[in-house]
Design an enzyme around this catalytic site. Sequence first.
Site, mmCIF file in Angstrom:
data_model
loop_
_atom_site.group_PDB
_atom_site.id
_atom_site.type_symbol
_atom_site.label_atom_id
_atom_site.label_comp_id
_atom_site.label_asym_id
_atom_site.label_seq_id
_atom_site.Cartn_x
_atom_site.Cartn_y
_atom_site.Cartn_z
ATOM 1 N N HIS A 46 0.861 -1.184 0.000
ATOM 2 C CA HIS A 46 0.000 0.000 0.000
ATOM 3 C C HIS A 46 0.900 1.237 0.000
ATOM 4 O O HIS A 46 2.138 1.123 -0.067
ATOM 5 C CB HIS A 46 -0.953 -0.028 1.196
ATOM 6 C CG HIS A 46 -0.270 -0.276 2.516
ATOM 7 N ND1 HIS A 46 0.629 0.603 3.062
ATOM 8 C CD2 HIS A 46 -0.343 -1.326 3.381
ATOM 9 C CE1 HIS A 46 1.058 0.139 4.214
ATOM 10 N NE2 HIS A 46 0.503 -1.040 4.435
ATOM 11 N N ARG A 47 0.262 2.407 0.103
ATOM 12 C CA ARG A 47 1.020 3.658 -0.008
ATOM 13 C C ARG A 47 2.094 3.780 1.079
ATOM 14 O O ARG A 47 3.126 4.403 0.868
ATOM 15 C CB ARG A 47 0.043 4.853 0.021
ATOM 16 C CG ARG A 47 0.681 6.170 -0.353
ATOM 17 C CD ARG A 47 -0.353 7.162 -0.866
ATOM 18 N NE ARG A 47 -1.489 7.304 0.008
ATOM 19 C CZ ARG A 47 -1.487 8.017 1.140
ATOM 20 N NH1 ARG A 47 -0.414 8.661 1.529
ATOM 21 N NH2 ARG A 47 -2.581 8.092 1.876
ATOM 22 N N HIS A 49 3.984 1.325 2.263
ATOM 23 C CA HIS A 49 5.153 0.614 1.734
ATOM 24 C C HIS A 49 5.833 1.440 0.639
ATOM 25 O O HIS A 49 7.060 1.496 0.565
ATOM 26 C CB HIS A 49 4.729 -0.724 1.121
ATOM 27 C CG HIS A 49 4.178 -1.731 2.096
ATOM 28 N ND1 HIS A 49 2.873 -2.161 2.035
ATOM 29 C CD2 HIS A 49 4.736 -2.387 3.132
ATOM 30 C CE1 HIS A 49 2.666 -3.061 2.987
ATOM 31 N NE2 HIS A 49 3.772 -3.211 3.676
ATOM 32 N N GLN A 73 6.526 -15.480 12.495
ATOM 33 C CA GLN A 73 6.109 -14.346 13.324
ATOM 34 C C GLN A 73 4.600 -14.310 13.588
ATOM 35 O O GLN A 73 4.115 -13.377 14.208
ATOM 36 C CB GLN A 73 6.593 -13.028 12.729
ATOM 37 C CG GLN A 73 5.929 -12.603 11.446
ATOM 38 C CD GLN A 73 6.653 -11.424 10.811
ATOM 39 O OE1 GLN A 73 7.759 -11.553 10.291
ATOM 40 N NE2 GLN A 73 6.038 -10.253 10.873
ATOM 41 N N LYS A 161 5.190 2.592 11.978
ATOM 42 C CA LYS A 161 3.934 1.895 12.262
ATOM 43 C C LYS A 161 4.183 0.747 13.226
ATOM 44 O O LYS A 161 3.409 0.490 14.128
ATOM 45 C CB LYS A 161 3.339 1.410 10.940
ATOM 46 C CG LYS A 161 2.337 0.304 11.028
ATOM 47 C CD LYS A 161 0.971 0.837 11.276
ATOM 48 C CE LYS A 161 -0.108 -0.219 11.166
ATOM 49 N NZ LYS A 161 0.335 -1.580 11.105
HETATM 50 P P1 AMP Z 1 4.437 -5.286 6.609
HETATM 51 O O1 AMP Z 1 4.299 -5.614 5.174
HETATM 52 O O2 AMP Z 1 3.144 -4.951 7.293
HETATM 53 O O3 AMP Z 1 5.264 -6.295 7.367
HETATM 54 O O4 AMP Z 1 5.252 -3.933 6.674
HETATM 55 C C1 AMP Z 1 6.485 -3.810 6.022
HETATM 56 C C2 AMP Z 1 7.112 -2.516 6.437
HETATM 57 O O5 AMP Z 1 6.261 -1.439 6.085
HETATM 58 C C3 AMP Z 1 7.344 -2.429 7.960
HETATM 59 O O6 AMP Z 1 8.570 -1.792 8.206
HETATM 60 C C4 AMP Z 1 6.176 -1.594 8.411
HETATM 61 O O7 AMP Z 1 6.439 -0.878 9.600
HETATM 62 C C5 AMP Z 1 6.016 -0.656 7.229
HETATM 63 N N1 AMP Z 1 4.671 -0.112 7.193
HETATM 64 C C6 AMP Z 1 3.506 -0.778 7.124
HETATM 65 N N2 AMP Z 1 2.456 0.064 7.156
HETATM 66 C C7 AMP Z 1 2.970 1.306 7.274
HETATM 67 C C8 AMP Z 1 2.405 2.617 7.373
HETATM 68 N N3 AMP Z 1 1.102 2.815 7.379
HETATM 69 N N4 AMP Z 1 3.255 3.660 7.473
HETATM 70 C C9 AMP Z 1 4.599 3.481 7.493
HETATM 71 N N5 AMP Z 1 5.186 2.269 7.403
HETATM 72 C C10 AMP Z 1 4.392 1.197 7.294
#
Ligand code: AMP
Length: 302
Positions: A46-47, A49, A73, A161
């Site tokens: 998403h935005r 990422h 995890q 986040k």
């Molecule tokens: P995930 O795919 O949820 O494991 O997230 C991958 C990376 O993207 C991690 O470092 C998250 O902290 C970051 N991330 C996910 N959502 C957000 C967000 N809304 N704002 C900033 N970073 C994000």
Amino acid sequence: MNEPPASSVRSVATAIDSPAEVRAWSDATRSSGERIAIVPTMGALHRGHLELIASAAGRADRVIVSVFVNPLQFGEGADFEHYPRPIADDLRACDDAGVDVVYVPTVATMYPDGFATTVTVAGLSDVMEGASRPGHFDGVNTVVTKLFAATRPDVAVFGEKDFQQLAVVRRLVRDLDLGVEIIGHPIVREHDGLAMSSRNRRLNPQERAAATCMPAALSAALEHAATDGSTVDGVIGAARAAVTSQPLAALDYVEVFDSSTLSPIRRFDDHQRRPGAVRIAVAARFGTIRLIDNADAFDTFG
Ligand code: AMP
């Protein structure tokens, strides 16, 4: 898949699924003098990422995005199974974002039979998400260590986040001398304040509407911190009230803690009343979907 040398021109991101291949690409790239940044993700991009990817691109010559839904995890239950995996969309998004390599290892490649190593960061992993999700950070630490070993990045970008994850990974890198610069990126939010998350797409419309109580809880807490007293009880109370007044939300925790040590804070001292010192985190469940959010206790929010 034969990976072209780093200097060749590619119009699309290259998908690589084996550690040996991504390491060969990384070694060739680094030996040509280029810096590599990685953005580790579980996909369903998403935005938020995409902002991490843009930050990575500004700090290195080449960007790797890893997409791996890491079973280690996840706890018991169906969250792992139901985690969204729109891989074609993710590859397209990476192309559009100018990513050089998308590393998409399989579970069998990452954790073959006989896999026996776990990376544990004591202390920082024990509170909040670690307390609510036993084993979660061991899984995160183990996969991050493997991703860094395979891709050998100069820099890695993580989102605030997952604020605790960022702190744990910083410690991991320091303790194990991994030599990777860790960058934290601010939380990216929807128009109504909800922190973007791959899990948001699994909320039904009622749960999605209810989930705005998460940023509302943080706003209420910050307002309280800015205007009232030295103890944090009122701050926590304000956040809790915003979540518990929402019938579709089941509160897990509200914590006010030191941004570096993650230790709980009971009173605000004067030196803590500044941006960067204190953080507020909230976790709650909406149906089967668990969401987390956090904010700096003494900075502007949203
Ligand atoms: P995930 O795919 O949820 O494991 O997230 C991958 C990376 O993207 C991690 O470092 C998250 O902290 C970051 N991330 C996910 N959502 C957000 C967000 N809304 N704002 C900033 N970073 C994000």
